[in-house]
Design a protein around this motif. Sequence first.
Motif, PDB file in Angstrom:
ATOM      1  N   ALA A   4       4.335  27.819   7.826  1.00 32.97           N
ATOM      2  CA  ALA A   4       3.698  27.954   6.498  1.00 32.97           C
ATOM      3  C   ALA A   4       3.112  29.348   6.298  1.00 32.97           C
ATOM      4  O   ALA A   4       3.035  29.840   5.172  1.00 32.97           O
ATOM      5  CB  ALA A   4       2.614  26.891   6.330  1.00 32.97           C
ATOM      6  N   LEU A  42       5.936  23.153   0.777  1.00 29.19           N
ATOM      7  CA  LEU A  42       4.659  23.854   0.596  1.00 29.19           C
ATOM      8  C   LEU A  42       4.238  23.809  -0.864  1.00 29.19           C
ATOM      9  O   LEU A  42       5.100  23.793  -1.762  1.00 29.19           O
ATOM     10  CB  LEU A  42       4.823  25.325   0.990  1.00 29.19           C
ATOM     11  N   HIS A  96       8.956  26.254   4.088  1.00 25.26           N
ATOM     12  CA  HIS A  96       8.589  24.840   4.032  1.00 25.26           C
ATOM     13  C   HIS A  96       8.667  24.193   5.410  1.00 25.26           C
ATOM     14  O   HIS A  96       9.690  24.338   6.091  1.00 25.26           O
ATOM     15  CB  HIS A  96       9.513  24.092   3.070  1.00 25.26           C
TER      16      HIS A  96
END
Length: 377
Positions: free
Chosen positions: A224, A236, A229
């Motif tokens: 992250a 995210l 993602h």
Amino acid sequence: MNSPTPTSWLEIDLNAIQNNYMELCRISGTKVAAVVKANAYGHGLIRVSQAVLDAGGEWLAVARFEEAEQLRKNWIMAPILVLGFTPPDRVVEAAKENIRLTVFDAQTAHHYSTQTSERGMRVKVHIKINTGMNRLGISPQEGVEFTRWLSNLPGIEVEGVFTHFARADEPALDTTERQIRIFEEVLDSLKAAGVKPPIVHASNSAAVFNYPKAAYDMVRCGIALYGLHPSPETPLPATFKPALSLKTRLTSIRELDAGEGVGYNYRYYTTNKERIGTIAVGYADGFRRVMGNKALLRGKEIPVVGSVCMDQCMVSLEGIQDAQVGDEVVLIGKSGGLWRTTEDVAKEWGTVNYEVVCGMADRLMRKYIYTNNRNDG
Ligand SMILES: Cc1ncc(COP(=O)(O)O)c(C=O)c1O
């Protein structure tokens, strides 16, 4: 200062990494250790670590001692935790350089203790508990006894206790809840025995979003931080920004007649007259030798044709009449209004975004985008 024109390069947006770091702090509500192993997931160990520290970061985590050593050689003095195994002959250096080691077996811990105590030194360690990942860690049943024993060994300071989740990115499953339960039982027993280490940590990026109750004293975030993602089930929030683009140049253009083969083993034949371009990225750069790759040129998507070579590959320039040698070609990132994400590439390669970015070769020049907004006043 103008840097020379690279042939093929990664563009790394350090401001995006700082933004993502601050988002992780805000969302987790606890300390965030920036996981910068594997050359900061391909983004560049030193520059990424510096950017995180400039944004207020306190902790770094790496997989191997050599990575921590590299950080210290570059004058990065923040606390570093080595998450993997460290051979006992590195422990004196770890103690000297204030590098924290992970401990998960008695024999290695005993070697560490002998080496440091002989020299009147102490090494800080974090104990890893295996709550279900089944990779590293002592069993939960041994947790209290092991911690008590380790805390009394000379030359060792037990600073932390942690675990790692196997399936935190799959929130529909109960595996992580089970791991949290097991970990908390260990924490309760450590507390009751009066040996609970000061820093407790468990969460990776996915767990920050899916299991906020497991934030404890620190979370350890990699994917992250880079704006990628954690998984398709754990996307995210839109406030995160991907930091990496992979770019190269169009190096040659030729007009082929119908029925001509392209590249090694002629895995592509033109069906009509076709303009074929060559670009300077190949599998030695981490661009996989699979069929069906795509690229962006002048805001249009074009197919990679034939086999990817070691340093180059070919693209079809049909529909891009104005293409010129020297044009920028984007393999990951934005071109005009189009965007090829690391996740698009991972899907096409049948892998995860982690592997795509970690596979970016050292020889790719890293071009950093960075505006230091910090008031050094
Ligand atoms: C022990 C440990 N903690 C944290 C992380 C960071 O995980 P993520 O990149 O999913 O945030 C990793 C990465 O694999 C890890 O091995």
